[in-house]
Motif scaffolding. Sequence first.
Motif, short mmCIF file in Angstrom:
data_model
loop_
_atom_site.label_atom_id
_atom_site.label_comp_id
_atom_site.label_asym_id
_atom_site.label_seq_id
_atom_site.Cartn_x
_atom_site.Cartn_y
_atom_site.Cartn_z
N ASP A 27 68.86 -22.03 -54.49
CA ASP A 27 69.23 -23.08 -53.55
C ASP A 27 68.81 -22.75 -52.12
O ASP A 27 68.56 -23.64 -51.33
CB ASP A 27 70.73 -23.36 -53.60
CG ASP A 27 71.13 -24.11 -54.86
OD1 ASP A 27 70.24 -24.70 -55.53
OD2 ASP A 27 72.34 -24.11 -55.18
N SER A 28 68.72 -21.45 -51.80
CA SER A 28 68.27 -21.09 -50.45
C SER A 28 66.76 -21.30 -50.31
O SER A 28 66.27 -21.61 -49.23
CB SER A 28 68.64 -19.64 -50.12
OG SER A 28 67.84 -18.73 -50.85
N VAL A 29 66.02 -21.15 -51.41
CA VAL A 29 64.58 -21.36 -51.39
C VAL A 29 64.25 -22.85 -51.55
O VAL A 29 63.38 -23.37 -50.87
CB VAL A 29 63.90 -20.53 -52.51
CG1 VAL A 29 62.41 -20.84 -52.59
CG2 VAL A 29 64.11 -19.04 -52.28
N PHE A 30 64.96 -23.51 -52.47
CA PHE A 30 64.76 -24.93 -52.75
C PHE A 30 66.08 -25.65 -52.52
O PHE A 30 66.86 -25.84 -53.46
CB PHE A 30 64.30 -25.15 -54.20
CG PHE A 30 63.06 -24.39 -54.57
CD1 PHE A 30 61.82 -24.82 -54.13
CD2 PHE A 30 63.13 -23.25 -55.36
CE1 PHE A 30 60.67 -24.13 -54.47
CE2 PHE A 30 61.99 -22.56 -55.70
CZ PHE A 30 60.76 -22.99 -55.26
N PRO A 31 66.36 -26.04 -51.28
CA PRO A 31 67.65 -26.70 -50.98
C PRO A 31 67.86 -27.94 -51.85
O PRO A 31 66.91 -28.68 -52.11
CB PRO A 31 67.52 -27.09 -49.51
CG PRO A 31 66.43 -26.23 -48.97
CD PRO A 31 65.51 -25.94 -50.10
N PRO A 32 69.08 -28.15 -52.29
CA PRO A 32 69.36 -29.33 -53.11
C PRO A 32 69.06 -30.61 -52.32
O PRO A 32 69.36 -30.68 -51.13
CB PRO A 32 70.86 -29.23 -53.42
CG PRO A 32 71.32 -27.92 -52.93
CD PRO A 32 70.26 -27.34 -52.07
N SER A 33 68.49 -31.59 -52.98
CA SER A 33 68.13 -32.83 -52.30
C SER A 33 69.21 -33.90 -52.49
O SER A 33 68.97 -35.07 -52.22
CB SER A 33 66.80 -33.35 -52.82
OG SER A 33 66.88 -33.58 -54.21
N ASN A 34 70.39 -33.49 -52.95
CA ASN A 34 71.49 -34.41 -53.18
C ASN A 34 72.13 -34.77 -51.83
O ASN A 34 72.72 -33.92 -51.18
CB ASN A 34 72.52 -33.75 -54.10
CG ASN A 34 73.57 -34.72 -54.58
OD1 ASN A 34 73.71 -35.80 -54.02
ND2 ASN A 34 74.30 -34.34 -55.60
N PRO A 35 72.05 -36.02 -51.40
CA PRO A 35 72.56 -36.39 -50.07
C PRO A 35 74.07 -36.31 -49.93
O PRO A 35 74.58 -36.25 -48.84
CB PRO A 35 72.09 -37.84 -49.89
CG PRO A 35 71.87 -38.35 -51.26
CD PRO A 35 71.47 -37.15 -52.09
N THR A 36 74.82 -36.27 -51.04
CA THR A 36 76.27 -36.21 -50.96
C THR A 36 76.76 -34.79 -50.69
O THR A 36 77.93 -34.58 -50.42
CB THR A 36 76.93 -36.73 -52.24
OG1 THR A 36 76.54 -35.89 -53.33
CG2 THR A 36 76.56 -38.17 -52.51
N GLY A 37 75.88 -33.81 -50.79
CA GLY A 37 76.24 -32.43 -50.52
C GLY A 37 76.87 -31.72 -51.70
O GLY A 37 77.30 -30.59 -51.59
N GLN A 38 76.94 -32.39 -52.84
CA GLN A 38 77.49 -31.74 -54.02
C GLN A 38 76.44 -30.84 -54.65
O GLN A 38 75.28 -31.20 -54.76
CB GLN A 38 77.93 -32.78 -55.05
CG GLN A 38 79.12 -33.58 -54.63
CD GLN A 38 79.51 -34.58 -55.70
OE1 GLN A 38 78.66 -35.08 -56.43
NE2 GLN A 38 80.79 -34.87 -55.79
N GLN A 39 76.88 -29.64 -55.04
CA GLN A 39 75.96 -28.73 -55.70
C GLN A 39 75.95 -29.03 -57.19
O GLN A 39 76.93 -29.50 -57.76
CB GLN A 39 76.39 -27.29 -55.49
CG GLN A 39 76.25 -26.84 -54.06
CD GLN A 39 76.67 -25.39 -53.92
OE1 GLN A 39 77.31 -24.82 -54.80
NE2 GLN A 39 76.31 -24.79 -52.81
N ARG A 40 74.82 -28.72 -57.83
CA ARG A 40 74.79 -28.93 -59.26
C ARG A 40 75.67 -27.89 -59.93
O ARG A 40 75.89 -26.79 -59.44
CB ARG A 40 73.36 -28.90 -59.79
CG ARG A 40 72.60 -27.73 -59.54
CD ARG A 40 71.19 -27.83 -60.03
NE ARG A 40 70.37 -26.96 -59.23
CZ ARG A 40 70.58 -25.65 -59.10
NH1 ARG A 40 71.51 -25.08 -59.74
NH2 ARG A 40 69.84 -24.92 -58.32
#
Length: 47
Positions: A27-40
């Motif tokens: 996630d630090s290399v490829f930040p999540p693109s989820n706009p709600t800020g929820q992590q997978r």
Amino acid sequence: MGEVVRFISKAERERIRLIQEARAHYDSVFPPSNPTGQQRGQDEDHS
């Protein structure tokens, strides 16, 4: 009734720790693109 206690081996705890560390690194290399800020994987229960 009695409380159920689940045994988790040292190897299993280490495996879970390594997976969490790898996810954090990913996630630090490829930040999540989820706009709600929820992590997978938030709905996963590892207790």
